[in-house]
Scaffold this motif. Structure first.
Motif, PDB file in Angstrom:
ATOM      1  N   GLU A  50       0.829  -1.204   0.000  1.00  0.00           N
ATOM      2  CA  GLU A  50       0.000   0.000   0.000  1.00  0.00           C
ATOM      3  C   GLU A  50       0.867   1.260   0.000  1.00  0.00           C
ATOM      4  O   GLU A  50       1.814   1.393   0.776  1.00  0.00           O
ATOM      5  CB  GLU A  50      -0.892   0.007   1.242  1.00  0.00           C
ATOM      6  CG  GLU A  50      -1.804   1.218   1.328  1.00  0.00           C
ATOM      7  CD  GLU A  50      -2.598   1.248   2.619  1.00  0.00           C
ATOM      8  OE1 GLU A  50      -3.335   2.240   2.832  1.00  0.00           O
ATOM      9  OE2 GLU A  50      -2.463   0.298   3.431  1.00  0.00           O
ATOM     10  N   GLY A  51       0.536   2.176  -0.919  1.00  0.00           N
ATOM     11  CA  GLY A  51       1.192   3.469  -0.957  1.00  0.00           C
ATOM     12  C   GLY A  51       2.466   3.526  -1.773  1.00  0.00           C
ATOM     13  O   GLY A  51       3.007   4.619  -1.993  1.00  0.00           O
ATOM     14  N   GLY A  65       8.900   0.485   7.137  1.00  0.00           N
ATOM     15  CA  GLY A  65       7.554   0.077   7.518  1.00  0.00           C
ATOM     16  C   GLY A  65       7.500  -1.309   8.140  1.00  0.00           C
ATOM     17  O   GLY A  65       8.507  -2.006   8.298  1.00  0.00           O
ATOM     18  N   ASP A  66       6.284  -1.745   8.472  1.00  0.00           N
ATOM     19  CA  ASP A  66       6.078  -3.024   9.148  1.00  0.00           C
ATOM     20  C   ASP A  66       6.536  -4.214   8.308  1.00  0.00           C
ATOM     21  O   ASP A  66       6.947  -5.245   8.855  1.00  0.00           O
ATOM     22  CB  ASP A  66       4.597  -3.194   9.518  1.00  0.00           C
ATOM     23  CG  ASP A  66       4.137  -2.196  10.569  1.00  0.00           C
ATOM     24  OD1 ASP A  66       5.017  -1.666  11.282  1.00  0.00           O
ATOM     25  OD2 ASP A  66       2.919  -1.940  10.659  1.00  0.00           O
ATOM     26  N   GLY A 126       6.100  10.210   1.460  1.00  0.00           N
ATOM     27  CA  GLY A 126       4.805   9.633   1.817  1.00  0.00           C
ATOM     28  C   GLY A 126       4.806   8.129   1.963  1.00  0.00           C
ATOM     29  O   GLY A 126       3.737   7.527   2.113  1.00  0.00           O
ATOM     30  N   PRO A 129       2.902   4.554   4.256  1.00  0.00           N
ATOM     31  CA  PRO A 129       1.753   5.413   4.530  1.00  0.00           C
ATOM     32  C   PRO A 129       1.812   6.031   5.925  1.00  0.00           C
ATOM     33  O   PRO A 129       2.145   5.361   6.902  1.00  0.00           O
ATOM     34  CB  PRO A 129       0.561   4.441   4.403  1.00  0.00           C
ATOM     35  CG  PRO A 129       1.039   3.421   3.422  1.00  0.00           C
ATOM     36  CD  PRO A 129       2.494   3.234   3.728  1.00  0.00           C
ATOM     37  N   GLY A 130       1.524   7.330   5.972  1.00  0.00           N
ATOM     38  CA  GLY A 130       1.610   8.066   7.218  1.00  0.00           C
ATOM     39  C   GLY A 130       2.843   8.944   7.297  1.00  0.00           C
ATOM     40  O   GLY A 130       2.930   9.827   8.146  1.00  0.00           O
ATOM     41  N   THR A 131       3.795   8.706   6.391  1.00  0.00           N
ATOM     42  CA  THR A 131       5.002   9.540   6.339  1.00  0.00           C
ATOM     43  C   THR A 131       4.671  10.843   5.620  1.00  0.00           C
ATOM     44  O   THR A 131       4.079  10.813   4.534  1.00  0.00           O
ATOM     45  CB  THR A 131       6.134   8.823   5.575  1.00  0.00           C
ATOM     46  OG1 THR A 131       6.408   7.576   6.216  1.00  0.00           O
ATOM     47  CG2 THR A 131       7.387   9.682   5.541  1.00  0.00           C
ATOM     48  N   PRO A 132       5.016  11.991   6.182  1.00  0.00           N
ATOM     49  CA  PRO A 132       4.760  13.266   5.496  1.00  0.00           C
ATOM     50  C   PRO A 132       5.472  13.320   4.142  1.00  0.00           C
ATOM     51  O   PRO A 132       6.566  12.780   3.975  1.00  0.00           O
ATOM     52  CB  PRO A 132       5.342  14.307   6.462  1.00  0.00           C
ATOM     53  CG  PRO A 132       5.341  13.631   7.798  1.00  0.00           C
ATOM     54  CD  PRO A 132       5.615  12.189   7.524  1.00  0.00           C
ATOM     55  N   GLU A 133       4.826  13.966   3.179  1.00  0.00           N
ATOM     56  CA  GLU A 133       5.407  14.075   1.840  1.00  0.00           C
ATOM     57  C   GLU A 133       6.751  14.801   1.849  1.00  0.00           C
ATOM     58  O   GLU A 133       7.633  14.508   1.054  1.00  0.00           O
ATOM     59  CB  GLU A 133       4.439  14.808   0.904  1.00  0.00           C
ATOM     60  CG  GLU A 133       3.254  13.984   0.456  1.00  0.00           C
ATOM     61  CD  GLU A 133       3.639  12.917  -0.550  1.00  0.00           C
ATOM     62  OE1 GLU A 133       4.659  13.115  -1.251  1.00  0.00           O
ATOM     63  OE2 GLU A 133       2.942  11.905  -0.655  1.00  0.00           O
ATOM     64  N   TYR A 135       8.950  14.834   4.286  1.00  0.00           N
ATOM     65  CA  TYR A 135       9.856  14.279   5.286  1.00  0.00           C
ATOM     66  C   TYR A 135      11.243  14.106   4.685  1.00  0.00           C
ATOM     67  O   TYR A 135      11.422  13.421   3.676  1.00  0.00           O
ATOM     68  CB  TYR A 135       9.330  12.934   5.781  1.00  0.00           C
ATOM     69  CG  TYR A 135      10.096  12.361   6.957  1.00  0.00           C
ATOM     70  CD1 TYR A 135       9.822  12.768   8.248  1.00  0.00           C
ATOM     71  CD2 TYR A 135      11.103  11.415   6.748  1.00  0.00           C
ATOM     72  CE1 TYR A 135      10.513  12.242   9.336  1.00  0.00           C
ATOM     73  CE2 TYR A 135      11.799  10.883   7.829  1.00  0.00           C
ATOM     74  CZ  TYR A 135      11.507  11.302   9.108  1.00  0.00           C
ATOM     75  OH  TYR A 135      12.204  10.780  10.176  1.00  0.00           O
TER      76      TYR A 135
END
Length: 230
Positions: A50-51, A65-66, A126, A129-133, A135
């Motif tokens: 995802e993402g 990520g996980d 990004g 998912p959840g990471t600011p664009e 960052y």
């Protein structure tokens, strides 16, 4: 008497050379399978996680990520296979231009991947998912990921260019052109990715990675076949 000793020595060397080549064949096979494992595993994740956007995100971000453990394991396994291939290549080249340094440089590429597997890249653009664009922070492990991976990149680029000379000396022009093109495309892709990171350079870098592993697999098969002297 001297001629007998010389003949015996030559026979021993020939037998030792054949034994070394025989032992190298399984190691060369590692170079054949390394690329498909890395590319298929990376592409499968890129299409299913995802993402993740192939036009914006480099495959190194899959280590975040996980589910990042999958890509880290992918780097570890592939790096070990490349390192094993480099050991086999040392026996397969058997003298000539690059016989010592090309296996070392390809081994450096493998070791770079192994080390990069222990230091994950930082989230970015990004993903996950959840990471600011926007960052842009770099952690210590993100910095080490860049350093270890880049060191490996330099190694395989240098190996391509040295093999270009070796193939040219053997009048294997197709191989020489392919080796030079692979090395130079990788250089260009690295520069473009690090300077702009536009979709064009993301795709170019991904293509360069696939091309490098294809070149390594072909080199492994060519050396393993032993049909023509390298």
């Amino acid at each position: 008497m001297m001629s007998t000793i010389s003949g015996t020595t030559g026979t021993i060397r020939a037998v030792a050379g054949r034994d070394a080549a025989r032992r190298a064949r399984p190691l060369l096979l590692a170079g054949v399978v390394a690329g498909p494992i890395y590319v298929i595993t990376s592409l499968t994740q890129a299409l299913t996680r995802e993402g993740f956007d192939l036009s914006r995100h480099a495959w190194s971000l899959l280590a975040t990520g996980d589910l990042g453990w999958i890509q880290r394991a992918n780097l570890l396994v592939t790096g070990l296979l490349v390192a094993l291939f480099a050991v086999g290549l040392r026996h397969g080249l058997a003298g000539g231009t690059g016989a010592t340094w090309v296996p070392r440089l390809i081994g450096l590429f493998g070791v770079g991947m192994v080390l990069a597997s222990f230091f994950s890249a930082d989230p970015a653009l990004g993903f996950p998912p959840g990471t600011p664009e926007d960052y842009r922070q770099m952690s210590w492990h993100g910095a080490l990921h860049v350093v270890t991976a880049s060191t490996g990149f330099v190694g395989v680029i240098a190996a391509c260019l040295i093999m270009t000379r070796r193939f040219a000396e053997c009048a294997r022009r197709g191989w020489a052109v392919w080796s030079a093109a692979t090395g130079m495309l990788y250089v260009g892709a690295l520069v473009g990715l690090s300077s702009t990171g536009t979709p064009f350079w993301i795709f170019t870098f991904t293509g360069a990675v696939v091309l490098v592993f294809t070149w390594l697999a072909a080199l492994a098969m060519d050396t393993r076949g032993g049909q023509r002297p390298l």
